[in-house]
Structure formats: C-alpha cells, structure tokens
Design a protein around this motif. Structure first.
Motif, mmCIF file in Angstrom:
data_model
loop_
_atom_site.group_PDB
_atom_site.id
_atom_site.type_symbol
_atom_site.label_atom_id
_atom_site.label_comp_id
_atom_site.label_asym_id
_atom_site.label_seq_id
_atom_site.Cartn_x
_atom_site.Cartn_y
_atom_site.Cartn_z
ATOM 1 N N HIS A 27 0.752 -1.299 -0.109
ATOM 2 C CA HIS A 27 0.137 0.039 0.034
ATOM 3 C C HIS A 27 0.796 1.260 -0.118
ATOM 4 O O HIS A 27 2.028 1.127 0.673
ATOM 5 N N ALA A 28 0.244 2.423 -0.564
ATOM 6 C CA ALA A 28 1.286 3.621 -0.667
ATOM 7 C C ALA A 28 1.689 3.961 0.578
ATOM 8 O O ALA A 28 0.816 3.878 1.762
ATOM 9 N N THR A 65 3.984 -6.487 1.911
ATOM 10 C CA THR A 65 3.810 -7.493 2.675
ATOM 11 C C THR A 65 3.423 -8.812 1.910
ATOM 12 O O THR A 65 2.897 -8.692 0.682
ATOM 13 N N PHE A 66 3.853 -9.961 2.540
ATOM 14 C CA PHE A 66 3.906 -11.231 1.677
ATOM 15 C C PHE A 66 2.602 -11.661 1.211
ATOM 16 O O PHE A 66 1.594 -11.502 2.211
ATOM 17 N N ASP A 88 -8.076 -3.110 -1.530
ATOM 18 C CA ASP A 88 -7.089 -3.765 -2.361
ATOM 19 C C ASP A 88 -6.424 -2.953 -3.260
ATOM 20 O O ASP A 88 -5.628 -3.357 -4.027
ATOM 21 N N SER A 89 -6.811 -1.782 -3.427
ATOM 22 C CA SER A 89 -6.085 -0.728 -4.380
ATOM 23 C C SER A 89 -4.586 -0.730 -3.362
ATOM 24 O O SER A 89 -4.326 -0.205 -2.224
ATOM 25 N N VAL A 135 -2.785 -1.477 -8.678
ATOM 26 C CA VAL A 135 -4.191 -1.810 -8.836
ATOM 27 C C VAL A 135 -5.059 -0.537 -8.396
ATOM 28 O O VAL A 135 -4.838 -0.479 -7.102
ATOM 29 N N THR A 136 -6.207 0.008 -8.969
ATOM 30 C CA THR A 136 -6.966 1.012 -8.524
ATOM 31 C C THR A 136 -8.384 0.362 -8.613
ATOM 32 O O THR A 136 -8.817 -0.142 -9.638
ATOM 33 N N VAL A 137 -8.934 0.226 -7.182
ATOM 34 C CA VAL A 137 -10.253 -0.093 -7.284
ATOM 35 C C VAL A 137 -11.312 0.800 -7.287
ATOM 36 O O VAL A 137 -11.224 1.873 -6.390
#
Lengths: 109, 114
Positions: free
Chosen positions: A38-39, A44-45, A82-83, A105-107
């Motif tokens: 995340h920005a 993270t795995f 999930d973005s 990915v942008t939701v």
C-alpha cells in the motif's frame, strides 16, 4: 536483472476480479513470490509458488507455470482496500530475490 | 512480536555526504536484505547478510556497503552521495535466506539528496 515483467497499472470495479500477470526468464528459476504494498507502507507477503498450479488463499490466488515462465495473481471480490501495488518477485540460481516494477491496482466504487 | 525496525525514517543529505541506515530484524531472524525503491524502477536488490556474512550483492557501485552484527542488526552505508541516490531504502528480514521464504519488510528509510 532477470527480466521480470508485469503491467504497470490496472483498474477494476469493486466486487470484480482482476488478474495480474507476471513473466520471467525460466533459466535458473527457483520460485516466485507476490507481495502487496500500500502507498507509503512496507510490502507484505501474499504468496510463494514453487510448483506448477494454482494456490488459493481466501480472495487471493496465485498460479505458476514453470515451463512457460508465467505467473498470475488473481484478486477476487475486489474491495477498496485492495488498491495497492502488487509486486512479483523471483529467485534464480544466484538466490537473489529480483522484483518486477510492480502493478498498481486501483479499485473504483 | 516486534517487527522490522528501520532508522532513521526520513533524512535529507547533500551531495558528497555519506549516510548510514540501520535495520533491526525480527528476533530470531538471521537474514537481512536491503533494497532500493524508486518510482518506476521497483525494488532493486542491494545486498543480503546472513549470520554476519554478506551472502549476495546486487549491481550497485562500491559506494554502497553494509554489514551485519552478531545480534543480526544490520547497517548500510552510502558514501559520496549523488542526487540519484534519493530513494526509499527498505530492509527485510527472514528466518532463512531471502529467497527461501517470506520476507518481513521494515517501513523504510526515505533518503533525499539535495
């Protein structure tokens, strides 16, 4: 590097499915990882594939084809959280972990 | 248990200076690896230390160096800083070597070179 390629950006709607592809050089390949970032946060795995096939973990699944040098991460029932950037990474005979440039990915609602 | 801790989180330096970044791994983890992250380039591998020995090194100039102490804490040093060294430097720890399983990343040290 080890020529790990993945798309730069993808956009999808909340509740939809998105598939992020990753290709890599097959010579000396050991295994493939997916990480989520995340920005402004640490990666993270998500998953680790060594053998061919699909591995499912809740809404996320990862697929590997060793002979084709191909993997994908499947995100189902997309949520706004999930973005993020999704990083494909591979290890080869030199045991260095090589990362792709990441897929953002942008939701959208 | 405590995660991977990196210090400092942010720093600003000028060209020609040197900088030292620190990474404390998760307790029990023997491997520490370092990565440089810049927009568009993704994570570039710098080096990995395992039980105080450099196990692997990426394609960075000799200005980039590192070491690992007996308690598994690691430091990386960049000498004679250049503008292009501005980046987020991430450290990750793992139980075994970095390519063998899950990496746990720290929040990173964001370096700005003016």
């Amino acid at each position: 590097g080890q020529n790990i390629d993945q798309p730069t950006e993808m956009t999808a709607t909340e509740g939809a499915i998105v598939q992020i592809n990753c290709t890599y050089q097959t010579s000396g390949f050991n295994g493939l990882f997916w990480y989520q970032q995340h920005a402004g946060e640490a990666p993270t795995f998500l998953s680790y594939n060594v053998l061919d096939g699909l591995e499912e973990k809740g809404r996320f699944s990862s697929f590997l084809s060793r002979s084709k040098g191909y993997s994908y991460l499947l995100l189902k029932e997309l949520q706004m959280k999930d973005s993020a950037s999704y990083l494909c990474a591979s290890t080869f005979n030199d045991y260095k972990l090589s990362f792709g440039a990441g897929t953002t990915v942008t939701v959208r609602a | 248990k405590a995660g991977v801790t990196q210090t400092p989180r942010y720093l600003i330096k000028t060209r020609g200076q040197q900088v030292t970044l620190s990474c404390s791994p998760i307790s029990g983890h023997r491997s520490v690896s370092w990565y440089q992250q810049t927009p568009g380039q993704g994570l570039q591998f710098l080096f990995e230390y395992f039980s105080e020995t450099q196990r692997n090194k990426g394609n960075f100039p000799g200005r980039f160096s590192g070491r690992q102490f007996s308690n598994s804490r690691s430091e990386m040093n960049v000498s004679t800083l250049e503008l292009g060294d501005s980046a987020l430097y991430l450290c990750a720890s793992s139980i075994g070597t970095s390519g063998s399983g899950e990496l746990f990343f720290g929040e990173g040290s964001r370096l700005t070179v003016l």
